[in-house]
Design an enzyme around this catalytic site. Structure first.
Site, mmCIF file in Angstrom:
data_model
loop_
_atom_site.group_PDB
_atom_site.id
_atom_site.type_symbol
_atom_site.label_atom_id
_atom_site.label_comp_id
_atom_site.label_asym_id
_atom_site.label_seq_id
_atom_site.Cartn_x
_atom_site.Cartn_y
_atom_site.Cartn_z
ATOM 1 C CB SER A 1 42.119 47.595 48.518
ATOM 2 O OG SER A 1 42.283 49.191 47.993
ATOM 3 C CG ASN B 1 38.795 51.595 43.507
ATOM 4 O OD1 ASN B 1 39.635 50.881 43.894
ATOM 5 N ND2 ASN B 1 38.678 51.807 42.234
ATOM 6 C CD GLU C 1 39.881 48.134 41.422
ATOM 7 O OE1 GLU C 1 40.079 49.399 41.708
ATOM 8 O OE2 GLU C 1 39.941 47.207 42.262
ATOM 9 C CB THR D 1 42.708 41.492 44.855
ATOM 10 O OG1 THR D 1 42.998 41.913 43.881
ATOM 11 C CG2 THR D 1 43.722 40.818 45.759
ATOM 12 C CE LYS E 1 46.019 40.642 42.310
ATOM 13 N NZ LYS E 1 45.914 42.298 43.198
ATOM 14 C CB THR F 1 47.730 46.255 43.108
ATOM 15 O OG1 THR F 1 47.594 47.457 43.472
ATOM 16 C CG2 THR F 1 47.701 45.335 43.907
#
Lengths: 392, 392
Positions: free
Chosen positions: B392, B387, B268, B154, B177, B188
């Site tokens: 998401s 973010n 991230e 993602t 992932k 996640t």
């Protein structure tokens, strides 16, 4: 009943205050505040951080407050005097002794609060000369209260004060400081509140505990409960008006709530004022725990910053709360639009307008009668900037 | 024992995989992965999110795994199929049915994983045609493993895979992932791991649980445990080499640890790889809880971003942990420099160099023998950017 932010800690009868530049801060800004209770009563109570790492002034003030009385509070910004060992505790003690000497009271009558960088000793010469200076400037009224509220600021951008005046003539007023580390069970947050009401000495501490529980402890900016958090209440009784515990607690709660609103508005890097309410939990404490989890979730906080009604992140966050519910019953309403209904998509998320300053999130778990609300902020670039640039 | 990131989920004998662009993602990137176990054994185990809001594919996969067997796993990116109600569950069921039809197995043999936006139904026509396409491309070896690892991405910037090969000829390989929402008890985070070892069927689930506990569950990027987190282990026994539970668990843990290192590196907005170790807690679980509190503290995380050895914030954070200690004994060492000793200032903070990528924090509570380590990241501008921009 009037709430007036032009008034503060020196508005109630029997109180004087001052805020001066003592030279503790390298930049020469005001950094030392003195608040004095001239009586006749000297009732006092305090609520302190639950952090296991407690600053020296917290340990000192907890000790002196076992008497239930205070005649003065001295506060400094520019240094937290936390993680400074036995020497740091001696510095807090010496600070109280100096105030006691200047005012002609006992050191046991003097509470001490500090805020600023952790792990550094205070420049005690500056503290002592600052106390001399502040004692000369002690005064009642609006200007003195504002000076007191100003000298405790760290990354705060504005002083925060308010006062409540009852039609019968009694007053509760105070100031607060805090910008980051605002969290459950007190923020990097110092607050001193004074009142000239005559109240039952046994009511002082319960009134403060109740007011703090429903105000200061419902604000959560970044989950960090600091080493120095302190709220002090001093009561002079000088108005001569007897007030019941219930009435006093209600007014005190209103003063605290107004200070908390100011703390939220001035939180580090804030662009959004967010209210998270959880309804339908098994009980109030589970509701509050669930609201806190959402308030502390960085994915929710960055979505708030983006004005994004991203209810999936809210559902994810509340699913991590220590509270039972059936995900097939979960409703989430953002600014009046129920974007998640019965655990799935409700009204279209585009209908929820989050572009304004205020974001109101209501989560219904449909698992009981409990409810609770936490105030929080978004997570912005400015938060990262301020907290990566400032060694606090 | 060799660990090779050029190999992945289709390296062990008995396994084929594929990753294709099914049109689930609007941008046309790969978004559907199929992993097939051709046996002879079809042992399997799974570890799933503890979030109370569970995505439909999690509910489906938990159900089918009660048999302890799997013949295939289908995964999609481009949509989490979470908070989609009974219809979403039917979509997961239909996805498994389609895979079963194409492969000539039962739907009960097929696990389903999804990742992406919460609250939206999947485009089932795209899912079905993607399964047809993937079935045609199923293959063994490095290229197929990489395609499988790529189609689950993602906000990941790189595919993440690894494989362990034992000198005796058996293999454990897999992909993972995950980029945000990386947290305690799964991120996640989707991961599928395959092995051709012959092991006791009763050992499959304990081996996976143990490996996950000490690897995936020790990574905490932002405290958000997602609705979809899943780790699946499929065992074919096709190597014909019998392996003890202990030896298998050790190798599986090595594979998981390597995948976790890749997750941490690609989190991230990450600019720092931070390791938080707490020693001297009353027991291991309190040590781990204390390490998590520090790992989740935004004031610590912004200081890491700033390369600032701000031990006062670490002391503040650890003081909020649910673990008892005496603040006068607290030691904090950052990149080898004990900046806090016995609760106060130790070596000068300027001696701790945090300008590199790796930050190693060791906290000693001197309250017992317990210890624990959590891997985390910093909180950067890029984290906020990514973010707040990505719904998401």
């Amino acid at each position: 009943m009037t709430i007036d932010r032009a008034q503060g800690v020196a508005s109630a009868q029997g109180f004087r205050a001052a805020g001066v530049a003592a030279g503790i801060k390298a930049n020469g800004k005001p950094d030392l505040t003195l608040v004095v209770n001239d009586g006749p009563a000297t009732q006092a109570a305090g609520v302190f951080t639950r952090n296991k790492v407690k600053a020296a002034p917290v340990l000192w003030s907890q000790q002196v407050l076992t008497t239930g009385k205070l005649k003065a509070v001295v506060l400094n910004s520019g240094g937290a005097n936390a993680c400074t060992g036995p020497e740091g505790f001696q510095d807090s003690h010496a600070t109280a002794e100096k105030v006691a000497d200047v005012l002609g009271v006992g050191a046991i009558d003097v509470a001490v609060c500090s805020t600023g960088l952790i792990g550094e000793r205070l420049p005690m010469d500056a503290v002592r000369s600052g106390i001399d200076l502040a004692a000369k400037e002690l005064a009642s009224g609006a200007d003195a209260g504002l000076a007191a509220a100003t000298a405790v600021m760290t990354t705060d951008t504005v002083p925060k004060q308010t006062a409540f005046t009852h039609a019968d003539g009694w007053v509760i007023g105070g100031f607060a400081k805090g910008a980051g580390m605002c969290a459950p069970n007190m923020a990097t947050m110092l607050s001193v509140i004074t009142s000239d009401a005559q109240i039952d000495p046994a009511a002082v501490e319960p009134a403060l505990r109740s007011a703090v529980e429903f105000t200061f402890n419902r604000l959560d900016v970044d989950g960090g409960t600091s080493t120095n958090d302190t709220v002090l209440l001093l009561v002079s009784g000088a108005s001569g008006v007897a007030v019941s515990e219930a009435e006093f607690t209600e007014a005190l709660s209103a003063v605290c709530a107004d200070l908390v609103a100011q703390l939220q508005a001035d939180a580090e890097g804030v662009t959004k004022h967010v209210t998270i309410t959880v309804n339908g939990a098994a009980n109030d404490s589970e509701a509050l725990a669930a609201a806190r989890i959402v308030a502390q979730d960085n994915l929710c906080k960055t979505a708030f910053f983006a004005s994004d009604p991203n209810w999936g992140r809210i559902a994810m966050a509340v699913g991590n709360a220590p509270t039972d519910f059936d995900q097939q019953k979960l409703d989430i309403t953002i600014n009046g639009v129920t974007v998640c209904r019965a655990g799935g998509r409700g009204e279209d998320r585009s209908a929820a307008d989050l572009t304004g300053r205020d974001i109101d999130v209501v989560i219904d778990l449909h698992a009981g009668e409990g409810s609770g609300t936490i105030l929080t902020t978004d997570l912005s670039h400015a938060y990262v900037e301020e907290n990566s640039a400032y060694s606090s």
